[in-house]
Design a protein around this motif. Structure first.
Motif, PDB file in Angstrom:
ATOM      1  N   THR A 121       0.758  -1.247  -0.129  1.00 22.49           N
ATOM      2  CA  THR A 121       0.044  -0.398   0.389  1.00 22.49           C
ATOM      3  C   THR A 121       1.061   1.384   0.056  1.00 22.49           C
ATOM      4  O   THR A 121       1.834   1.233   0.701  1.00 22.49           O
ATOM      5  N   TYR A 122       0.818   2.294  -0.825  1.00 23.29           N
ATOM      6  CA  TYR A 122       0.938   3.368  -1.040  1.00 23.29           C
ATOM      7  C   TYR A 122       0.983   4.665  -0.491  1.00 23.29           C
ATOM      8  O   TYR A 122      -0.357   4.923  -1.212  1.00 23.29           O
ATOM      9  N   ASP A 123       1.212   5.638  -0.052  1.00 23.70           N
ATOM     10  CA  ASP A 123       1.319   6.860   0.400  1.00 23.70           C
ATOM     11  C   ASP A 123       2.084   7.585  -0.167  1.00 23.70           C
ATOM     12  O   ASP A 123       3.183   7.548   0.215  1.00 23.70           O
ATOM     13  N   LYS A 133       3.905  10.061   2.501  1.00 22.63           N
ATOM     14  CA  LYS A 133       4.258   8.959   3.582  1.00 22.63           C
ATOM     15  C   LYS A 133       5.268   7.607   3.088  1.00 22.63           C
ATOM     16  O   LYS A 133       4.810   6.718   3.219  1.00 22.63           O
ATOM     17  N   PRO A 134       6.151   7.782   1.684  1.00 20.52           N
ATOM     18  CA  PRO A 134       6.658   7.172   1.238  1.00 20.52           C
ATOM     19  C   PRO A 134       6.917   5.972   1.738  1.00 20.52           C
ATOM     20  O   PRO A 134       7.507   4.130   1.733  1.00 20.52           O
ATOM     21  N   LEU A 135       7.637   6.453   3.643  1.00 22.46           N
ATOM     22  CA  LEU A 135       8.436   5.008   4.605  1.00 22.46           C
ATOM     23  C   LEU A 135       7.316   4.469   5.147  1.00 22.46           C
ATOM     24  O   LEU A 135       8.183   3.953   5.523  1.00 22.46           O
ATOM     25  N   ASN A 136       6.371   4.697   4.964  1.00 24.20           N
ATOM     26  CA  ASN A 136       5.501   3.888   5.447  1.00 24.20           C
ATOM     27  C   ASN A 136       4.382   2.889   5.130  1.00 24.20           C
ATOM     28  O   ASN A 136       4.164   2.069   5.465  1.00 24.20           O
ATOM     29  N   THR A 137       5.529   2.579   4.079  1.00 29.44           N
ATOM     30  CA  THR A 137       4.496   1.531   2.828  1.00 29.44           C
ATOM     31  C   THR A 137       4.859   0.297   3.603  1.00 29.44           C
ATOM     32  O   THR A 137       6.426  -0.311   3.874  1.00 29.44           O
TER      33      THR A 137
END
Length: 205
Positions: free
Chosen positions: A77-79, A82-86
């Motif tokens: 799941t990508y945001d 907030k890429p480091l929360n992937t």
């Protein structure tokens, strides 16, 4: 330059030009800034994913084998905010190893001395930390779970001429097979296994 030869070169260039122009235009459309990729759930494109492994064989060569494309599944799941929360999750069919030889595929995939897919049918990787250029997670192989960190390159996001969307990555790393209880022929066949991964993901439908 011989005039006839020059004419032939020019004719060839003109014939190739219509095919070359869309390719250049498409290459320019690939966005390498992760912030430009859309948010959402992304799943692996099994036709464009591979895991290649290399191990030294009696010190004479780097024996190479891989998992067939249909053997690899995964998602994240990508945001872009907030890429480091992937969070990344990958599953591999342990029996689907491809050595190029059907009998050897079965031996490596299912023999308890090797991957032992009868008892441990899945190899899994679940991410625990994402950093710029690094992906750390728990790798479970032959029933043993160990942390592994991969070097990861984000290759870009693109919309293809066929209507699909792609996010693509290359990754590499190493594991010690003995960490997972895989010690057959240790000392003759290398303990360190080099990993090379290529993967494309599409939006989940």
């Amino acid at each position: 330059m011989n005039r006839r030869f020059a004419s032939a070169l020019l004719a060839g260039a003109l014939l190739l030009a219509p095919a070359a122009i869309p390719a250049v235009a498409f290459a320019q459309a690939t966005a390498t800034d992760p912030a430009q990729a859309p948010a959402g759930n992304w799943v692996i494109d099994k036709r464009h994913a591979s895991l290649e492994m290399k191990v030294t064989h009696f010190g004479t060569s780097h024996y190479t084998f891989r998992f067939t494309r249909e053997a690899i599944d995964g998602s994240y799941t990508y945001d872009p905010a907030k890429p480091l929360n992937t969070k990344v999750s990958i599953t591999i069919d342990a029996a689907a190893v491809d050595t190029g030889l059907p009998d050897f595929n079965k031996e490596i995939g299912t023999d308890p001395k090797f991957f032992n897919a009868g008892q441990y049918p899945k190899i899994t990787f679940v991410s625990t930390k994402v950093e710029p250029g690094k992906l750390t997670g728990d790798l479970t192989f032959r029933g043993v779970t160990k942390p592994v960190t991969l070097d990861v390159k984000y290759n870009g996001y693109a919309k293809t001429p066929f209507g699909s969307q792609i996010m693509g990555f290359s990754a590499s790393g190493q594991i010690k097979r003995s960490d997972f209880g895989f010690t057959h022929l240790q000392g003759l066949v290398g303990d360190v296994v080099d990993l090379e991964i290529e993967a494309e993901f599409n939006p989940k439908k």
